[in-house]
Design a protein around this motif. Sequence first.
Motif, short mmCIF file in Angstrom:
data_model
loop_
_atom_site.label_atom_id
_atom_site.label_comp_id
_atom_site.label_asym_id
_atom_site.label_seq_id
_atom_site.Cartn_x
_atom_site.Cartn_y
_atom_site.Cartn_z
N GLN A 283 10.08 -9.36 15.03
CA GLN A 283 9.78 -8.16 15.80
C GLN A 283 8.28 -8.01 15.93
N PHE A 284 7.86 -7.26 16.95
CA PHE A 284 6.46 -6.93 17.14
C PHE A 284 5.97 -6.14 15.93
N ARG A 285 4.83 -6.54 15.34
CA ARG A 285 4.26 -5.84 14.18
C ARG A 285 2.75 -5.77 14.29
N PHE A 286 2.21 -4.66 13.82
CA PHE A 286 0.77 -4.54 13.56
C PHE A 286 0.59 -3.52 12.46
N ASN B 65 6.50 -0.20 13.83
CA ASN B 65 7.78 -0.60 14.40
C ASN B 65 8.76 -1.13 13.36
N THR B 66 8.28 -1.68 12.27
CA THR B 66 9.15 -2.26 11.24
C THR B 66 8.58 -1.93 9.87
N ASN B 67 8.18 -0.70 9.68
CA ASN B 67 7.38 -0.34 8.50
C ASN B 67 8.17 -0.15 7.22
N SER C 188 2.54 1.35 6.73
CA SER C 188 1.76 0.83 7.84
C SER C 188 0.30 1.14 7.55
N ASP C 189 -0.59 0.26 7.96
CA ASP C 189 -2.03 0.44 7.71
C ASP C 189 -2.31 0.62 6.22
N GLY D 16 1.10 -11.31 14.22
CA GLY D 16 1.24 -10.06 14.96
C GLY D 16 -0.02 -9.60 15.64
N GLY D 17 -0.22 -8.30 15.65
CA GLY D 17 -1.33 -7.70 16.38
C GLY D 17 -0.78 -7.12 17.67
#
Length: 105
Positions: free
Chosen positions: A34-37, A55-57, A80-81, A10-11
Amino acid sequence: CVAAFVLITGGSSSSVEVYSKDGTCDIGLPDLTQFRFGHTVDTVDGYIILCGGMNTNNSCLQMDSSFTWDHHSYLNLYRSDHSSMVSMGQLTLLGGSPLSSANTS
């Protein structure tokens, strides 16, 4: 790749890449679903598990033997984070956002 050294997921995209220390195993793998960061990636009992992220947390994915990503589980809280750790075969997610600091296993 026997010589795999680093897995990048991701990123700013949904790409997945593997790099080796000696350059013999630098390849792209199938993209994330899916897009993830802001997610974490851990190895649990030999399986690569990716959890949370923007986006998919509220979900985790598991990499299968053909290097594609399958649904693993849903999280009770959005993550997330955050940070993660594996102890005695158990994955624990710690902190992160939004608004939660409780552990989720």
